[in-house]
Design a protein around this motif. Structure first.
Motif, PDB file in Angstrom:
ATOM      1  N   ALA A   1       0.831  -1.203   0.000  1.00  0.00           N
ATOM      2  CA  ALA A   1       0.000   0.000   0.000  1.00  0.00           C
ATOM      3  C   ALA A   1       0.867   1.255   0.000  1.00  0.00           C
ATOM      4  CB  ALA A   1      -0.925  -0.010   1.214  1.00  0.00           C
ATOM      5  N   GLN A   2       1.934   1.219   0.805  1.00  0.00           N
ATOM      6  CA  GLN A   2       2.841   2.371   0.833  1.00  0.00           C
ATOM      7  C   GLN A   2       3.535   2.560  -0.508  1.00  0.00           C
ATOM      8  OE1 GLN A   2       5.587   2.385   4.160  1.00  0.00           O
ATOM      9  NE2 GLN A   2       4.065   1.494   5.547  1.00  0.00           N
ATOM     10  N   ALA A   3       3.948   1.436  -1.117  1.00  0.00           N
ATOM     11  CA  ALA A   3       4.641   1.518  -2.412  1.00  0.00           C
ATOM     12  C   ALA A   3       3.717   2.029  -3.508  1.00  0.00           C
ATOM     13  CB  ALA A   3       5.187   0.145  -2.791  1.00  0.00           C
ATOM     14  N   GLY A   4       2.412   1.818  -3.335  1.00  0.00           N
ATOM     15  CA  GLY A   4       1.442   2.279  -4.331  1.00  0.00           C
ATOM     16  C   GLY A   4       1.059   3.734  -4.172  1.00  0.00           C
ATOM     17  N   ASP A   5       1.529   4.379  -3.132  1.00  0.00           N
ATOM     18  CA  ASP A   5       1.234   5.789  -2.905  1.00  0.00           C
ATOM     19  C   ASP A   5       2.013   6.641  -3.909  1.00  0.00           C
ATOM     20  OD1 ASP A   5       0.900   8.366  -2.055  1.00  0.00           O
ATOM     21  OD2 ASP A   5       1.404   7.983   0.045  1.00  0.00           O
ATOM     22  N   PRO A   6       1.322   7.394  -4.768  1.00  0.00           N
ATOM     23  CA  PRO A   6       2.028   8.181  -5.801  1.00  0.00           C
ATOM     24  C   PRO A   6       2.954   9.245  -5.220  1.00  0.00           C
ATOM     25  CG  PRO A   6      -0.314   8.757  -5.696  1.00  0.00           C
ATOM     26  CD  PRO A   6      -0.139   7.547  -4.853  1.00  0.00           C
ATOM     27  N   ASP A   7       2.742   9.624  -3.962  1.00  0.00           N
ATOM     28  CA  ASP A   7       3.593  10.653  -3.356  1.00  0.00           C
ATOM     29  C   ASP A   7       4.853  10.069  -2.707  1.00  0.00           C
ATOM     30  OD1 ASP A   7       1.780  12.667  -4.045  1.00  0.00           O
ATOM     31  OD2 ASP A   7       0.604  12.360  -2.204  1.00  0.00           O
ATOM     32  N   LEU A   8       4.957   8.737  -2.705  1.00  0.00           N
ATOM     33  CA  LEU A   8       6.068   8.107  -2.004  1.00  0.00           C
ATOM     34  C   LEU A   8       7.417   8.591  -2.510  1.00  0.00           C
ATOM     35  CD1 LEU A   8       7.153   5.928  -0.025  1.00  0.00           C
ATOM     36  CD2 LEU A   8       7.069   4.294  -1.931  1.00  0.00           C
ATOM     37  N   TRP A   9       7.556   8.719  -3.838  1.00  0.00           N
ATOM     38  CA  TRP A   9       8.857   9.034  -4.421  1.00  0.00           C
ATOM     39  C   TRP A   9       9.244  10.507  -4.300  1.00  0.00           C
ATOM     40  CZ3 TRP A   9      12.446   5.587  -5.500  1.00  0.00           C
ATOM     41  CH2 TRP A   9      12.041   4.245  -5.598  1.00  0.00           C
ATOM     42  N   ASN A  10       8.373  11.268  -3.595  1.00  0.00           N
ATOM     43  CA  ASN A  10       8.795  12.627  -3.258  1.00  0.00           C
ATOM     44  C   ASN A  10       9.916  12.595  -2.222  1.00  0.00           C
ATOM     45  OD1 ASN A  10       6.854  13.656  -4.965  1.00  0.00           O
ATOM     46  ND2 ASN A  10       5.317  13.920  -3.344  1.00  0.00           N
ATOM     47  N   ASP A  11       9.965  11.498  -1.485  1.00  0.00           N
ATOM     48  CA  ASP A  11      11.038  11.266  -0.514  1.00  0.00           C
ATOM     49  C   ASP A  11      11.817  10.040  -0.987  1.00  0.00           C
ATOM     50  OD1 ASP A  11      12.682  10.626   1.610  1.00  0.00           O
ATOM     51  OD2 ASP A  11      11.170  11.001   3.154  1.00  0.00           O
ATOM     52  N   GLN A  12      12.905  10.277  -1.735  1.00  0.00           N
ATOM     53  CA  GLN A  12      13.660   9.195  -2.362  1.00  0.00           C
ATOM     54  C   GLN A  12      14.180   8.190  -1.337  1.00  0.00           C
ATOM     55  OE1 GLN A  12      14.647   8.592  -5.660  1.00  0.00           O
ATOM     56  NE2 GLN A  12      13.365  10.219  -6.490  1.00  0.00           N
ATOM     57  N   GLU A  13      14.674   8.695  -0.212  1.00  0.00           N
ATOM     58  CA  GLU A  13      15.264   7.809   0.793  1.00  0.00           C
ATOM     59  C   GLU A  13      14.208   6.863   1.367  1.00  0.00           C
ATOM     60  OE1 GLU A  13      17.123   8.582   5.132  1.00  0.00           O
ATOM     61  OE2 GLU A  13      18.259   9.491   3.483  1.00  0.00           O
ATOM     62  N   ARG A  14      13.059   7.411   1.716  1.00  0.00           N
ATOM     63  CA  ARG A  14      11.990   6.581   2.271  1.00  0.00           C
ATOM     64  C   ARG A  14      11.461   5.607   1.219  1.00  0.00           C
ATOM     65  NH1 ARG A  14       6.383   7.036   2.510  1.00  0.00           N
ATOM     66  NH2 ARG A  14       5.452   5.790   4.181  1.00  0.00           N
ATOM     67  N   ALA A  15      11.369   6.052  -0.028  1.00  0.00           N
ATOM     68  CA  ALA A  15      10.883   5.191  -1.104  1.00  0.00           C
ATOM     69  C   ALA A  15      11.786   3.975  -1.284  1.00  0.00           C
ATOM     70  CB  ALA A  15      10.781   5.974  -2.409  1.00  0.00           C
ATOM     71  N   GLN A  16      13.094   4.215  -1.265  1.00  0.00           N
ATOM     72  CA  GLN A  16      14.041   3.104  -1.409  1.00  0.00           C
ATOM     73  C   GLN A  16      13.939   2.137  -0.240  1.00  0.00           C
ATOM     74  OE1 GLN A  16      17.854   4.958  -1.933  1.00  0.00           O
ATOM     75  NE2 GLN A  16      17.457   5.573  -4.033  1.00  0.00           N
ATOM     76  N   GLN A  17      13.734   2.689   0.950  1.00  0.00           N
ATOM     77  CA  GLN A  17      13.600   1.845   2.128  1.00  0.00           C
ATOM     78  C   GLN A  17      12.348   0.972   2.027  1.00  0.00           C
ATOM     79  OE1 GLN A  17      13.181   4.011   5.778  1.00  0.00           O
ATOM     80  NE2 GLN A  17      13.561   2.244   7.065  1.00  0.00           N
ATOM     81  N   VAL A  18      11.232   1.570   1.613  1.00  0.00           N
ATOM     82  CA  VAL A  18       9.975   0.832   1.506  1.00  0.00           C
ATOM     83  C   VAL A  18      10.059  -0.261   0.446  1.00  0.00           C
ATOM     84  CG1 VAL A  18       7.550   1.021   0.778  1.00  0.00           C
ATOM     85  CG2 VAL A  18       8.507   2.675   2.390  1.00  0.00           C
TER      86      VAL A  18
END
Length: 372
Positions: A37-54
């Motif tokens: 669900a978190q990975a499907g959030d379109p805003d996730l990649w606004n934070d590159q570090e958190r996106a990579q972690q997820v």
């Protein structure tokens, strides 16, 4: 289905139940759903570090869940295979029975391997592994042995369909390698391969000795966890010396016509890393920085562990000889910590090291429990 087979299937089912309880499959499944669900959030990649972690956590959790559910499905299907074999007559029925027996043997090995996975509970165990191999005492034979070990690990990774990135290979003048560094990308690669750390010893008739004498040579294996974006290993540029040079292959043959290879020296610790697998100097520097960060992270972990060991007074040492490969006057590979041995060095050097890894992981857990 005969009584012996039925008894083994029941035992395998009980073992798998225990594994599923330890790994908490329901919790793992919920984690996959939450991370998806978190990975499907379109805003996730606004934070590159958190996106990579997820995405990294999701990939690992999915792989682990897929492995467990696949083994459970295969075990549940196995009694049906035996029933079909019993209901089929003649040669076709015999073939079906042999196929069922083959699947049972495979399942047993897979469940044993999964059971070992439950022993990998260290902070960094789930990560990818960064492996460095260095030739030690023994001259050209040691350099040749270091290359044999590198091939062994690469073949092991290939057998398991794990991807590998070779960052740097320093070739020796006559044969073999002085050193090599590569990353193995797989769930729990660090936890699994970390038991390989130490000095490996080869005894054989030297192919480089005109008089055909027996030679003993040594190679060192270092295994550290790959650094993730959340580790924040700070490196001050003032603490680095950066050297660039031309990449080269075996025998000094140029593989690149520009000075794209990069060597980093961390002045406070003396740690030196290099990378030449990329075509651009910028890419090589980025890869070398990742390797340096991993080594500094491991140094930090070892310093913390040394403080703990000093308090516990365990007396353990990871730097000692840990395995002997004897090709003459007899054929044997023996782990000096676990006493596990086999009489087929050729197979081991071709990547068949799973039994050594499992024995090492069990030995480490027993050692840790005894020291607590």
């Amino acid at each position: 289905m005969n009584l012996e087979v039925a008894a083994e299937l029941k035992a395998l089912d009980s073992t798998l139940d225990s594994i599923e309880a330890v790994l908490d499959v329901d919790k793992l499944r919920a984690e996959v759903d939450e991370l998806s669900a978190q990975a499907g959030d379109p805003d996730l990649w606004n934070d590159q570090e958190r996106a990579q972690q997820v995405t990294s956590r999701l990939s690992r959790a999915q792989a682990q869940l897929r492995q467990i559910t696949d083994i459970r499905r295969r075990l549940d299907d196995l009694p049906v295979l035996y029933e079909l074999a019993e209901e089929t007559e003649g040669a076709e029925g015999q073939q079906a029975l042999e196929d069922a027996d083959t699947e049972r043997n495979r399942l047993r090995k897979d469940i044993e391997a999964l059971e070992v996975r439950t022993l990998l509970s260290g902070e960094y165990d789930p990560r990818d592994a960064l492996v460095t191999i260095r030739s030690e005492a023994g001259g050209v034979d040691a350099a040749d042995f270091a290359e044999m070990l590198m091939r062994m690990y690469l073949r092991w990774a290939e057998r398991h369909e794990y991807s590998v990135d070779v960052y740097d290979t320093s070739y020796a003048e006559e044969a073999g390698i002085k050193s090599a560094t590569f990353a193995v990308h797989a769930p729990f690669a660090y936890g699994t391969l970390s038991v390989e750390q130490g000095t490996h010893r080869l005894v054989r008739i030297s192919p480089f000795d005109n008089q055909g004498r027996r030679q003993t040579s040594f190679a060192g294996v270092e295994v550290v966890p790959v650094v993730e974006s959340t580790d924040h290993v700070e490196i001050d540029e003032k603490d680095l010396r950066v050297d660039v040079y031309r990449s080269s292959g075996p025998g000094g043959q140029g593989v690149n016509t520009t000075d794209s290879a990069v060597r980093l020296t961390h002045l406070p610790t003396g740690i030196v890393v290099s990378c030449q697998n990329e075509r651009s100097q910028l890419q090589n520097k980025a890869s070398a920085m990742a390797v340096l960060q991993a080594k500094l992270l491991e140094r930090q972990r070892q310093e913390e562990q040394a403080k703990m060991d000093a308090l516990k007074d365990t007396g353990s040492s990871w730097g000692n000889q840990m395995r002997s490969y004897v090709l003459h006057p007899y054929q044997m590979v023996k782990d000096l910590r676990t006493d596990y041995e086999v009489g087929n060095p050729a197979a081991v050097l071709d990547g068949e090291i799973d039994n050594f890894l499992e024995a090492g992981i069990r030995w480490r857990r027993q050692t840790q429990q005894a020291s607590n």
